[in-house]
Design a protein around this motif. Structure first.
Motif, mmCIF file in Angstrom:
data_model
loop_
_atom_site.group_PDB
_atom_site.id
_atom_site.type_symbol
_atom_site.label_atom_id
_atom_site.label_comp_id
_atom_site.label_asym_id
_atom_site.label_seq_id
_atom_site.Cartn_x
_atom_site.Cartn_y
_atom_site.Cartn_z
ATOM 1 N N ARG A 1 0.750 -1.119 0.027
ATOM 2 C CA ARG A 1 -0.105 0.004 0.127
ATOM 3 C C ARG A 1 0.845 1.202 0.016
ATOM 4 O O ARG A 1 0.485 2.207 -0.788
ATOM 5 C CB ARG A 1 -0.973 0.047 1.148
ATOM 6 C CG ARG A 1 -2.067 -0.810 1.345
ATOM 7 C CD ARG A 1 -2.830 -1.039 2.574
ATOM 8 N NE ARG A 1 -3.894 -2.090 2.593
ATOM 9 C CZ ARG A 1 -5.172 -2.045 1.885
ATOM 10 N NH1 ARG A 1 -5.404 -0.904 1.214
ATOM 11 N NH2 ARG A 1 -5.667 -2.995 2.086
ATOM 12 N N LEU A 2 1.915 1.257 0.802
ATOM 13 C CA LEU A 2 2.817 2.387 0.861
ATOM 14 C C LEU A 2 3.530 2.756 -0.440
ATOM 15 O O LEU A 2 3.571 3.648 -0.761
ATOM 16 C CB LEU A 2 3.809 2.280 2.148
ATOM 17 C CG LEU A 2 3.149 2.175 3.610
ATOM 18 C CD1 LEU A 2 4.140 1.898 4.626
ATOM 19 C CD2 LEU A 2 2.659 3.390 3.907
ATOM 20 N N LEU A 3 3.943 1.458 -1.122
ATOM 21 C CA LEU A 3 4.554 1.792 -2.327
ATOM 22 C C LEU A 3 3.820 2.168 -3.359
ATOM 23 O O LEU A 3 3.871 2.981 -4.279
ATOM 24 C CB LEU A 3 5.127 0.451 -2.797
ATOM 25 C CG LEU A 3 6.535 0.022 -2.162
ATOM 26 C CD1 LEU A 3 6.814 -1.518 -2.425
ATOM 27 C CD2 LEU A 3 7.552 0.906 -2.232
ATOM 28 N N GLU A 4 2.381 1.652 -3.433
ATOM 29 C CA GLU A 4 1.449 2.536 -4.312
ATOM 30 C C GLU A 4 1.050 3.628 -4.149
ATOM 31 O O GLU A 4 0.916 4.368 -5.248
ATOM 32 C CB GLU A 4 0.142 1.398 -4.125
ATOM 33 C CG GLU A 4 -0.797 1.757 -5.340
ATOM 34 C CD GLU A 4 -2.071 1.018 -4.931
ATOM 35 O OE1 GLU A 4 -3.089 0.798 -6.094
ATOM 36 O OE2 GLU A 4 -2.372 0.638 -4.019
ATOM 37 N N LYS A 5 1.022 4.251 -2.868
ATOM 38 C CA LYS A 5 0.910 5.501 -2.797
ATOM 39 C C LYS A 5 2.055 6.470 -3.314
ATOM 40 O O LYS A 5 1.791 7.746 -3.468
ATOM 41 C CB LYS A 5 0.533 5.666 -1.093
ATOM 42 C CG LYS A 5 -0.779 5.210 -0.976
ATOM 43 C CD LYS A 5 -1.105 5.642 0.719
ATOM 44 C CE LYS A 5 -2.400 4.908 1.080
ATOM 45 N NZ LYS A 5 -2.547 5.309 2.454
ATOM 46 N N THR A 6 2.947 5.822 -3.095
ATOM 47 C CA THR A 6 4.371 6.652 -3.720
ATOM 48 C C THR A 6 4.621 6.643 -5.014
ATOM 49 O O THR A 6 5.367 7.286 -5.584
ATOM 50 C CB THR A 6 5.516 6.167 -2.930
ATOM 51 O OG1 THR A 6 5.643 4.806 -3.046
ATOM 52 C CG2 THR A 6 5.475 6.465 -1.483
ATOM 53 N N GLY A 7 3.842 5.968 -5.674
ATOM 54 C CA GLY A 7 3.701 5.898 -7.134
ATOM 55 C C GLY A 7 4.632 4.584 -7.596
ATOM 56 O O GLY A 7 4.891 4.728 -8.897
ATOM 57 N N TYR A 8 4.997 3.924 -6.858
ATOM 58 C CA TYR A 8 5.992 2.580 -7.245
ATOM 59 C C TYR A 8 5.175 1.417 -6.741
ATOM 60 O O TYR A 8 5.507 0.815 -5.690
ATOM 61 C CB TYR A 8 7.256 2.796 -6.468
ATOM 62 C CG TYR A 8 7.790 4.059 -6.946
ATOM 63 C CD1 TYR A 8 8.776 3.852 -8.118
ATOM 64 C CD2 TYR A 8 8.104 5.044 -6.214
ATOM 65 C CE1 TYR A 8 9.301 5.150 -8.558
ATOM 66 C CE2 TYR A 8 8.709 6.178 -6.745
ATOM 67 C CZ TYR A 8 9.144 6.100 -7.936
ATOM 68 O OH TYR A 8 10.154 7.375 -8.413
ATOM 69 N N THR B 1 -1.067 -3.737 -6.918
ATOM 70 C CA THR B 1 -2.220 -2.696 -6.693
ATOM 71 C C THR B 1 -3.246 -3.117 -5.990
ATOM 72 O O THR B 1 -3.652 -4.252 -5.924
ATOM 73 C CB THR B 1 -2.713 -2.218 -8.174
ATOM 74 O OG1 THR B 1 -3.175 -3.290 -8.822
ATOM 75 C CG2 THR B 1 -1.354 -1.474 -8.916
#
Length: 234
Positions: free
Chosen positions: A67-74, A79
């Motif tokens: 989730r954290l990686l998805e929010k940062t765009g990576y 997803t």
């Protein structure tokens, strides 16, 4: 759906109770007092539910990292759509609502593969964490042998030697660690996949707390019981 969830909860609860009651008892005798002895119990769930709790925590941390990686765009781990993962590694480690999808007719082979992946992860993780827990918590054969020797106990028919006791205990402890870890992982994963009323880790934790409470009551009142009832409680 509610009936299926209740049935799944009862089945997992009953199997957990049965597994918790299974144990291997090692006969021991007091070295300085002849004629007196005891049995050293080794439960089938030797590491209790610690391995499955650690495995569930690992899965939760992977989802959080996703989730954290998805929010940062990576979105390296996958997803999400709302609270549900829809792609990537986080999708394959999430337990699908298997029974509900079968009943409603929305079952697919992707969900079957997802279920198998989750099942293998829970079982494999529980075995791995079980081995680590035995080594770090002083539950290995060497530590148990030292504890038995310090209590003045020894195995009947064997000379008083810690190495011999360790060798005998290792025949039971490692198989119980692996099989017990696999069993708790399988039970927890099955509860999640069958749509039980609670998470599998929660059911296992409840069973083990209740069973420990039962054992304490049985020990405290064993001498006051009728012989037939005492035999049943044992």
């Amino acid at each position: 759906l509610q009936i299926a969830a209740i049935a799944a909860t009862i089945i997992v609860f009953a199997v957990s109770v049965y597994g918790q009651a299974m144990k291997v008892e090692i006969p021991l005798a007091f070295g300085k007092v002849r004629g007196y002895g005891m049995r050293w119990p080794l439960n089938f769930f030797y590491t209790s539910n610690i391995p499955v709790i650690l495995t569930a925590a690992l899965i939760a941390n992977i989802e959080l990292a996703g989730r954290l990686l998805e929010k940062t765009g990576y979105p390296l781990l996958g997803t999400f759509s709302g609270n549900s993962p829809i792609s990537g590694a986080v999708f394959w480690i999430r337990a699908p609502e298997l029974v509900q999808n079968i009943i409603t007719g929305s079952f697919s082979y992707i969900q079957l593969i997802q279920s198998l992946t989750y099942l293998l992860l829970m079982v494999g993780g529980s075995i791995l964490f079980g081995v680590f827990w035995v080594q770090t918590a002083g539950m290995d054969a060497r530590s148990q042998a030292k504890q038995i020797m310090a209590a003045g106990l020894q195995m009947p028919g064997f000379r008083r030697d810690e190495r011999i006791l360790e060798k005998v205990l290792s025949r039971y402890i490692w198989p119980l660690t692996i099989l017990g870890g696999a069993a708790v992982g399988l039970l927890a994963a099955s509860a999640d996949l069958l749509g039980a009323l609670s998470r599998g880790t929660g059911i296992l934790l409840t069973v083990m707390i209740v069973y420990k409470f039962y054992e304490e009551i049985a020990k405290q009142h064993m001498m006051d019981m009728h012989p037939a009832l005492r035999k049943f409680m044992e």
